[in-house]
Structures are given as C-alpha cells and as structure tokens.
Design an enzyme around this catalytic site. Structure first.
Site, PDB file in Angstrom:
ATOM      1  N   LYS A 231       0.826   4.680   6.735  1.00 46.54           N
ATOM      2  CA  LYS A 231       0.226   5.468   5.654  1.00 46.54           C
ATOM      3  C   LYS A 231       0.867   6.857   5.691  1.00 46.54           C
ATOM      4  CE  LYS A 231      -2.849   2.175   4.890  1.00 46.54           C
ATOM      5  NZ  LYS A 231      -2.710   1.268   3.730  1.00 46.54           N
TER       6      LYS A 231
ATOM      7  N   SER B  14       0.809  -1.229   0.000  1.00 44.51           N
ATOM      8  CA  SER B  14       0.000   0.000   0.000  1.00 44.51           C
ATOM      9  C   SER B  14       0.838   1.273   0.000  1.00 44.51           C
ATOM     10  CB  SER B  14      -0.941   0.005   1.204  1.00 44.51           C
ATOM     11  OG  SER B  14      -0.207   0.125   2.414  1.00 44.51           O
TER      12      SER B  14
END
Length: 279
Positions: free
Chosen positions: A176, A103
């Site tokens: 993230k 990701s």
C-alpha cells in the site's frame, strides 16, 4: 796467473737447457689454464639442461592443476554458490514480491513483481507519506492462504522462497502507499483527503477514483510507531480505512514494514524505477 771462474748454477738464465725447461713449464701451465677455463662450460651446459627439464615438469604440473573439474562437481558447487548469493541479496538488499490484486493500480498491476529495498531500514530509513511499501499482515487483513498438498513441490517452493528466488511462500504480505505517519491526523471527507488539516495531492490515484472513493472517515490520529496506508486504486483497496476496529485503529506497525518498493522488475514491458525509497 790462472783465474778460476765459478760454475753457472743449474737453471740460470744463461743456461739454454734451463730456458727450455722454463718454456716447457710455461707452455704446460697455459694448457692447464685453458683446460681449467673449459671445464665450467661443460658444467654450465648440464645445469642449463637440468633447469630446462625442471621448467618443463613445472609447466606440466601447472597444466594438470588447471584441468577443469568434472561437471558433476562443478554443477552442484555453482548451484550452492548461487543460492548463497541469492540468500544474501534477499536478506540484506532486495526481496521480490508478487502483486496479487488490483489495489495499487495503475501504479502496480496484478502479476507485477516488485523489488523491495530491505537495506533501507537497516540504514535508518523510516516510512514517509507518499511512499509505496510492503508490510506483513498486521492481523486478519488477508484470508488464510492455500497450502500446497504436493510434498515435493511444497518443499521446493519453500527452499526457493527462503533464499528469495520466488515470492514468500506464505504470501501474507501486502503493498500500500503510506498516507500518514505516527502522530499525524488523517481524515477524508467528500473527495478530499487531509493530513493534519492539509489537503493531500494524489496524482497516483487510479483513473476515475477520488481520494475518499465514497468512504468518509476520521479524524484519526495515527499512533506513534505506526503508519496509515491506503491503495492507489482507492475504490478497490481494503486498506487502513477498513480496519479501524482492529489493532492500531487501522494503522500498521512500522516494525511490520519490510521496506519501500524500489522498482517493478517484471514483466520487462512494465519495468519502472521508483527510487531508493520509493516515490
């Protein structure tokens, strides 16, 4: 007329016998003095010998004190010291996490181990847009993690995880990039991501991705004390955009943030330094 002369007193200067006595007395005195001066030499020699003997015993005692301890004592002591140092580093300085998914590609790749700066939050750091951060799952972002059924390896991994030599055992952490912080409004339309109406330049995006990756949303105002996070591989990241129905409307509590990612520390061929607070 006859004159009677007084007798010369015994020991007078004119009496040769008296002179002999005086000479003898002086000679004897000199000999005695010589003996007296010689006595300290003998005493000093004995004292010096005692000092040398004492010094030799002291050196032997010091050599005995420096004798290395047996390995079965040294090895456990070294292990304990190493674990304590590792625990202090994990608690106050850096903690290592493993990247489990793609990701955040290509910034962070699957299997990378990253060093997270845990000292930054202790010195007043707050997440800012553009910084990659590690945070604890705010609620059902991750599926349940498998449990090791082997009690021995499970115990060993728990200890190593606790002191920070391996990634956290429960592995319920995510990484993230911060897009917006509390009070800011984020929106994505077409291929353009905006924060408070201003376009966000994202040079870190995975090649072939755009900012929205086919998912328009917003406008969403980030609650105070929260951050909005998205992955660099926008088309392969289940981030804030996909959890807008959850607590915080998809945003992550700042209290859940462990710290900024400062570096990729393993493998060495992918080593990268992002700075004290990430980039």
């Amino acid at each position: 007329m006859a004159v009677n002369l007084p007798e010369t007193p015994s020991g007078a200067l004119g009496d040769p016998g008296a002179q002999d006595v005086e000479d003898t007395r002086h000679t004897g005195g000199a000999a005695g003095a010589s003996d007296a001066l010689g006595a300290p030499d003998a005493s000093g020699g004995r004292a010096e010998a005692r000092r040398r003997a004492g010094g030799s015993r002291g050196r032997k005692a010091r050599r005995s004190a420096r004798r290395p301890r047996p390995w079965w004592i040294e090895l456990p002591a070294m292990v304990v010291v190493g674990l304590v140092v590792a625990l202090l580093i994990k608690t106050c300085l850096f903690q290592v996490f493993t990247i489990p998914s793609g990701s955040m590609e290509n910034t962070l790749r699957v299997g990378d181990r990253v060093g997270v700066n845990k000292l930054a939050p202790l010195t007043g750091w707050k997440p800012e847009p553009g910084q990659p951060v590690v945070f604890k799952d705010p609620g059902n972002w991750l599926p349940p993690q498998p449990v090791d059924s082997n009690p021995f390896t499970n115990a060993v991994s728990s200890v190593l995880s606790f002191v920070g030599l391996v990634p956290p055992k429960d592995d319920n952490y995510l990484v993230k990039r911060v897009i917006a912080t509390g009070g800011e409004t984020v929106q994505c339309t077409g291929t353009t991501l905006t924060v408070d109406g201003k376009k966000v330049d994202e040079p870190y995006l995975h090649p072939g991705d755009d900012s929205c990756a086919g998912l328009d949303f917003g406008p969403v105002k980030v609650p105070a004390g929260y951050v909005w996070v998205e992955g660099d591989h926008r088309s392969d990241s289940a981030d804030s955009r996909y959890h807008r129905q959850g607590p915080g409307g998809g945003a992550v509590p700042v209290d859940n943030v462990v710290g900024p990612v400062s570096a990729v520390v393993w493998p060495l061929n992918h080593f990268d330094w992002f700075g004290w607070t990430g980039r």
